[in-house]
Design a protein around this motif. Structure first.
Motif, PDB file in Angstrom:
ATOM      1  N   LEU A 133       0.822  -1.221   0.000  1.00 23.07           N
ATOM      2  CA  LEU A 133       0.000   0.000   0.000  1.00 23.07           C
ATOM      3  C   LEU A 133       0.854   1.268   0.000  1.00 23.07           C
ATOM      4  O   LEU A 133       0.341   2.376  -0.171  1.00 23.07           O
ATOM      5  N   GLY A 134       2.141   1.091   0.262  1.00 28.50           N
ATOM      6  CA  GLY A 134       3.030   2.252   0.323  1.00 28.50           C
ATOM      7  C   GLY A 134       2.803   3.111   1.549  1.00 28.50           C
ATOM      8  O   GLY A 134       2.924   4.338   1.510  1.00 28.50           O
ATOM      9  N   ILE A 135       2.472   2.458   2.664  1.00 30.57           N
ATOM     10  CA  ILE A 135       2.275   3.202   3.921  1.00 30.57           C
ATOM     11  C   ILE A 135       3.269   2.712   4.971  1.00 30.57           C
ATOM     12  O   ILE A 135       3.854   1.645   4.829  1.00 30.57           O
ATOM     13  N   ASP A 136       3.447   3.492   6.041  1.00 30.61           N
ATOM     14  CA  ASP A 136       4.384   3.117   7.099  1.00 30.61           C
ATOM     15  C   ASP A 136       3.845   1.991   7.966  1.00 30.61           C
ATOM     16  O   ASP A 136       2.632   1.878   8.173  1.00 30.61           O
ATOM     17  N   CYS A 137       4.787   1.193   8.471  1.00 34.93           N
ATOM     18  CA  CYS A 137       4.441   0.133   9.419  1.00 34.93           C
ATOM     19  C   CYS A 137       5.374   0.275  10.613  1.00 34.93           C
ATOM     20  O   CYS A 137       6.593   0.219  10.460  1.00 34.93           O
ATOM     21  N   PHE A 138       4.822   0.482  11.801  1.00 36.09           N
ATOM     22  CA  PHE A 138       5.631   0.672  13.011  1.00 36.09           C
ATOM     23  C   PHE A 138       5.634  -0.600  13.854  1.00 36.09           C
ATOM     24  O   PHE A 138       4.632  -1.300  13.920  1.00 36.09           O
ATOM     25  N   GLU A 139       6.780  -0.850  14.500  1.00 36.55           N
ATOM     26  CA  GLU A 139       6.926  -2.028  15.364  1.00 36.55           C
ATOM     27  C   GLU A 139       7.148  -1.548  16.795  1.00 36.55           C
ATOM     28  O   GLU A 139       8.150  -0.885  17.083  1.00 36.55           O
ATOM     29  N   THR A 140       6.199  -1.844  17.674  1.00 39.89           N
ATOM     30  CA  THR A 140       6.226  -1.321  19.046  1.00 39.89           C
ATOM     31  C   THR A 140       6.378  -2.469  20.054  1.00 39.89           C
ATOM     32  O   THR A 140       6.153  -3.623  19.694  1.00 39.89           O
ATOM     33  N   PRO A 141       6.706  -2.167  21.299  1.00 37.43           N
ATOM     34  CA  PRO A 141       6.705  -3.223  22.312  1.00 37.43           C
ATOM     35  C   PRO A 141       5.274  -3.721  22.588  1.00 37.43           C
ATOM     36  O   PRO A 141       4.304  -3.075  22.189  1.00 37.43           O
ATOM     37  N   THR A 142       5.168  -4.831  23.276  1.00 36.63           N
ATOM     38  CA  THR A 142       3.873  -5.393  23.632  1.00 36.63           C
ATOM     39  C   THR A 142       3.097  -4.456  24.559  1.00 36.63           C
ATOM     40  O   THR A 142       3.663  -3.884  25.481  1.00 36.63           O
ATOM     41  N   GLY A 143       1.802  -4.322  24.317  1.00 36.33           N
ATOM     42  CA  GLY A 143       0.940  -3.478  25.156  1.00 36.33           C
ATOM     43  C   GLY A 143       0.380  -2.325  24.349  1.00 36.33           C
ATOM     44  O   GLY A 143       1.095  -1.695  23.568  1.00 36.33           O
ATOM     45  N   TRP A 144      -0.910  -2.052  24.552  1.00 35.54           N
ATOM     46  CA  TRP A 144      -1.574  -1.061  23.698  1.00 35.54           C
ATOM     47  C   TRP A 144      -1.079   0.366  23.927  1.00 35.54           C
ATOM     48  O   TRP A 144      -1.215   1.237  23.094  1.00 35.54           O
TER      49      TRP A 144
END
Ligand code: VG1
Ligand code: CO
Length: 543
Positions: free
Chosen positions: A335-346
């Protein structure tokens, strides 16, 4: 004196975990335990004078008592108003919705999510900030620091409020408005999804079952699925919330939601099945004889988002917790959009959503959500799927087969070892760390190890750093083995092992995930020496 200042002393161990403070009910019932924590919250969140607080819980044992205590403390601490759900009920996503809609200062949500409930089981409390989301780490650390030097708490000396009657009442100069727990949330759902299309789907030859697992989503699901969307009465099973969740473990996964799983794998299975957890923020999606992993569910939602009215103009970006599979990354790339990788937990998604960087978020632990609130949202996910199916007129399995054919399949599984001795659990992770240098560049499970580390995250918005968020073995082909200790349990330790490998070959997409990951599972055991240290030879829960 209508307001009393009660002397108290710090109680050890009131550090909020992945999702607030959780402990046994008996612990919460100890003198000053709840009061100390609530006062620590009120002392740590800024100027609350004249502000509005949202209050509600998942209805578990001790919910009503805790609400009366918190109301009296809110009055004594200067809040002008508290919005409380009728009967003390608010699902976690509904509380987030109410905080945002009425521009409250924040909210207190009483829940230990899917942990069992009852006099000998668990209770929990978490503070959500004005954006409707879980307090970020800076705030939870300040609350914890305050619990360590607290000397007194303030509480009004007055009668209880009747929580069952809608309306506005007065408590020591503070307004208490008892609100319909479902209405605001149902209205929000109606503004997001194509209810007409879903209604039509349900009127066709399409059957579904929703398992509320005797927890908070019962009234929400009945109102939305049965009353508003016309699903037959009885579509929602186990729909009466019980204060002990009927003795069950309302965790929507293949182990604990077996009643629903059995229905979806029976000869006369319905087309669609779903379940939610104790506080309504998780979801499990099933098709006829088919299980959708939460990681795949997030990817499918991202790929099909424009079919849903609220996302018809596209999504800004996506985010997933680190252990969640990379399936959504491939959709984001396409889609050409960003994907972020975060720690566990909302709590780590809030800043990204507030900054307009992401629209959809998800975790492998049956949590998906969007910027409509700042919590994961179980029923929202169910409606998202129904909206997709209504437009595409395909089966759940058909949607996934099509998805994998286009993006490839990220085989994925999580193995949980619950109730493990804490020292042994810590050692299991340490064993992997001790091998970091040794593993680098070596071949393990037929793959070359690219990098081993302890995952750390720098928030792209406020620059805050969170370390030790999981021990990772990353392979050159994109496969991963991750070890983490749970931050939501209340007895012993839970070790989580997350396994992922990518398969582009369509002819292999039908494989069973446990088989596809067998060599990785073996490697995880060998490197960590988990069986020797814990005496376990199989996980408590396999997802
Ligand atoms: C678990 C899940 C995590 C989720 C958290 C709260 O945490 O892994 O993804 O955000 O529960 O969910 P842990 O630390 O036990 O792995 V809920 O539904 O309890 O609010
Ligand atoms: Co939950």
């Amino acid at each position: 004196m209508p307001i009393k200042s009660i002397s108290t002393q710090p109680i050890q161990g009131q550090r909020p975990g992945t999702s607030g403070l959780r402990a046994k009910v008996k612990t919460f019932q100890q003198p000053h335990y709840l009061e100390n924590f609530v006062q620590a919250v009120f002392d740590s969140i800024g100027d609350i004078h004249g502000q509005t607080l949202v209050l509600g819980g998942d209805g578990r044992f001790y919910n009503r008592e805790a609400i009366q205590i918190i109301l009296k403390m809110a009055a004594a601490n200067g809040f002008a108003k508290v919005l409380v759900g009728q009967a003390g009920i608010l699902s976690t996503p509904a509380a987030s919705c109410v905080i945002r809609k009425y521009k409250a200062f924040g909210g207190l949500i009483l829940s230990a999510s899917h942990n069992p409930a009852g006099p000998n089981e668990d209770f929990g409390i978490k503070y959500n900030i004005g954006n409707g989301g879980p307090a970020p780490e800076g705030v939870t650390e300040a609350i914890y620091a305050r619990t360590l030097n607290i000397t007194a708490y303030q509480i009004a000396d007055c009668a209880d409020i009747n929580l069952d009657k809608l309306g506005t009442f007065e408590m020591q100069g503070m307004q208490v408005e008892v609100i319909d727990a479902v209405a605001d949330y149902a209205e929000l759902m109606q503004s997001i999804f194509d209810f007409d299309a879903i209604r039509e789907l349900l009127a066709q030859d399409f059957s579904l079952t929703f398992d509320a697992m005797h927890a908070v989503t019962g009234p929400y699901a009945k109102m939305i699925l049965e009353d508003m969307l016309g699903a037959p009465q009885g579509t929602v099973m186990n729909g009466e919330p019980k204060d002990d969740f009927n003795g069950g473990h309302p965790d929507p996964n293949l182990t604990y939601a077996h009643e629903l799983v059995d229905i979806l794998y029976a000869d006369d299975a319905p087309d669609f099945g779903a379940a939610s957890d104790g506080d309504g923020d998780r979801n499990m999606i099933l098709g006829n004889h088919f299980f959708v992993t939460p990681s795949d569910s997030l990817a499918v939602m991202a790929a099909n988002a424009t079919l849903v009215p609220a996302y018809k103009n596209g999504i800004a970006g996506v985010a997933r917790s680190m252990p969640t599979s990379g399936a959504v990354d491939r959709v984001a790339e396409a889609l050409g959009i960003d994907c972020f990788e975060t720690p566990t937990g909302w709590k780590f998604f809030g800043n990204l959503m507030d900054a307009g960087k992401v629209t959809l978020c998800g975790e492998e632990s049956f949590g998906t959500g969007s910027n409509h609130v700042r919590e994961k949202d179980g029923l929202w996910a169910v409606l998202f799927w129904l909206n997709i199916l209504a437009v595409r007129q395909e089966s759940v399995e058909g949607v996934l087969a099509d998805h994998w054919a286009k993006y490839g399949r990220n085989f994925y599984s999580r193995h949980d070892y619950e109730g493990v001795d804490s020292a042994a659990a810590t050692q299991v992770l340490q064993n992997v760390r001790d091998q970091f240098d040794n593993l680098q560049g070596k071949t393990l499970a037929g793959r070359v190890v690219k990098l081993c580390d302890d995952f750390a995250y720098t928030d792209p918005i406020d620059g805050s750093v969170s370390t030790n968020q999981g021990v990772r073995i990353l392979f050159e082909d994109g496969s991963r083995i991750i070890f983490r200790l749970s931050g939501t349990g209340t007895s012993g330790a839970t070790i989580r092992i997350y396994l992922e490998s990518y398969e582009a070959d369509t002819s292999k997409h039908g494989l069973d995930a446990q088989l596809a990951l067998a060599d990785m599972i073996e490697a995880a055991n060998t490197v960590s020496k988990l069986p020797e240290l814990t005496g376990r030879n199989k996980p408590t829960v396999i997802t």
